[in-house]
Scaffold this active site. Structure first.
Site, short mmCIF file in Angstrom:
data_model
loop_
_atom_site.label_atom_id
_atom_site.label_comp_id
_atom_site.label_asym_id
_atom_site.label_seq_id
_atom_site.Cartn_x
_atom_site.Cartn_y
_atom_site.Cartn_z
CE1 TYR A 23 -1.00 -0.22 -5.20
CE2 TYR A 23 1.13 0.84 -4.57
CZ TYR A 23 0.23 0.68 -5.24
OH TYR A 23 0.39 0.86 -6.58
CB THR A 82 3.81 0.19 -8.32
OG1 THR A 82 4.35 1.07 -7.42
CG2 THR A 82 3.48 -1.14 -7.36
CG ASP A 83 8.47 3.09 -7.92
OD1 ASP A 83 7.30 2.81 -7.36
OD2 ASP A 83 9.14 4.04 -8.04
CD GLU A 84 4.60 2.39 -3.14
OE1 GLU A 84 4.25 1.63 -2.27
OE2 GLU A 84 4.19 3.68 -3.27
CB SER A 115 -1.84 -6.33 -2.67
OG SER A 115 -1.83 -4.99 -3.18
CE LYS A 116 0.18 -2.70 -9.08
NZ LYS A 116 -1.27 -2.72 -10.05
#
Ligand code: NAD
Ligand code: DAU
Length: 351
Positions: A157, A132-134, A160-161
């Protein structure tokens, strides 16, 4: 070339689009979909391809090391496309540990199984990690995330990614495991679980329930139609360079409140309601803790190197999406019963 591809999380939102695309497009590939079927996983998402001869479903948990190892013994996987994850930021704020288990431990289990199974011959193998971009954090008014933006995750979240991305790169660097990572912006489209902004608000407008806007609604996201993400994954999987990272985005930034106004307008038209009726449901509520201000992806590397670009403009994609949810009423009622009601009550009742 024949391939046996393990796709994890294939019963979820994006995973089901990737599975459908590959099963229909590559008849000589065998697609094995491994999914735990959490609240977000739904085999109804794949009814149209479930009896295809090149498709196999395996129910299981990527956190269960023995299960994952056995699956790699059962099938001679040539590749992994890893999408399984806990994916909702609000749930990660309530329960970070599930995110650590699935997103970090689960990913490392898959990396270990791939490394052990393929160790004598990495030729023609690929571990493709969907991220993800997050992981890049939060932007101010200007600027875009590029592939070299330093990681700065700010929610359980995204942390963790980010951690899972680091493990994937560590396995490439330490063990020469062939990997690719892509980091994508916010997806929308059919089969998205109605806890995420767009399907949640479609569902609430249909049921004349309040539309809970966090904070001042001036947060910005970059939206991409899910089938365009699936097309990008297909392209990167086949043509991407091992060891590389590719950003995927829609070049399509919207402030939440502007997006919500557009959605309300489309819903009024589709439901034959008086203009402005749906917008009356907008209700500002307490902000999400640690809410990231703005995400925006620079997808020019993917565009220049592999020729990818989004196929739909946002209004067209949003209209298609609204029509899909209105036409698939049974799907929506099935996923909004049971656990959903408890989640909804906990998330929104006191705000
Ligand atoms: P989703 O929540 O809709 O689906 C996740 C799937 O993973 C579900 O089918 C679920 O049952 C399965 N799963 C969860 N835990 C599992 C476990 N322990 N073992 C096996 N299966 C498990 O998620 P999504 O929105 O489709 O996202 C898919 C991937 O893409 C995720 O890795 C996410 O981080 C990433 N991503 C999502 C977006 C987005 O906007 N939704 C954007 C960029 C990247
Ligand atoms: O950027 C990619 C990410 O996009 C993915 O990695 C995540 O898996 C996915 O969930 C998504 O994260 P967001 O937090 O951006 O998506 P969400 O749909 O939860 O929220 C979008 C914006 O809308 C965000 O600014 C929060 C706001 N929002 C969301 C909900 C659910 C509200 O104002 N009210 C709400 O009820």
């Amino acid at each position: 070339m024949k391939k046996i591809i393990l796709i994890t999380g294939g019963a979820g939102f994006i995973g089901s689009h990737v599975v459908r695309r590959l099963v229909n497009k590559y008849e000589d590939y065998t697609i094995v979909n491994l999914d735990k079927l959490t609240y977000a996983g739904n085999l109804e998402n794949l009814i149209d391809i479930e009896s295809s001869s090149n498709y196999i479903f395996e129910k299981g948990d990527i956190v269960d090391k023995a299960f994952v190892d056995n699956l790699f013994l059962k099938y001679a996987f040539s590749d992994v496309i890893h999408l399984a994850a806990e994916s909702h930021v609000d749930r990660s704020i309530e329960n970070p540990m599930e995110f650590i288990m699935t997103n970090v431990v689960g990913t490392v289990n898959l990396l270990n199984a791939a490394k052990e199974t393929w160790k004598n011959n990495f030729e023609g193998k690929l571990f493709y990690h969907v991220s993800t971009d997050e992981v890049y954090g939060s932007l101010g008014e200007v600027g875009l995330f590029t592939e070299s933006t330093p990681y700065d995750p700010r929610s359980p979240y995204s942390s963790s990614k980010a951690s899972s991305d680091h493990f994937v790169r560590a396995y490439e660097n330490t063990y020469n495991l062939p990997t690719i990572i892509s980091n994508c912006s916010n997806n929308y489209g059919s089969f998205q679980f109605p806890e995420k902004l767009i399907p949640l608000f479609i569902h609430n407008i249909k049921n004349e329930k309040p539309l809970p806007v966090y904070g001042d609604g001036k947060y910005t996201r970059d939206w991409l139609y899910v089938e365009d993400h699936a097309a990008a994954i297909d392209l990167i999987f086949h043509k991407g360079k091992v060891g590389e990272t590719y950003n995927i985005g829609g070049f399509n930034e919207w402030q939440n409140i502007e997006l919500i106004q557009l959605l309300c307008k489309i819903m009024d038209e589709k439901l034959g309601k008086e203009a402005g009726s749906s917008a009356k449901l907008i209700t500002y509520i307490k902000d999400r803790p640690g809410h990231d201000k703005r995400y925006a992806i620079d997808a020019s590397k993917l565009n220049k190197q592999l020729g990818w670009q989004p196929s739909l403009d946002f209004e067209e994609g949003l209209e298609k999406t609204v029509s899909w949810y209105l036409e698939n009423d049974i799907w929506l009622s099935n996923v909004t019963s049971g656990e959903y009601l408890t989640y909804y009550e906990n998330q929104y009742a006191s705000k």
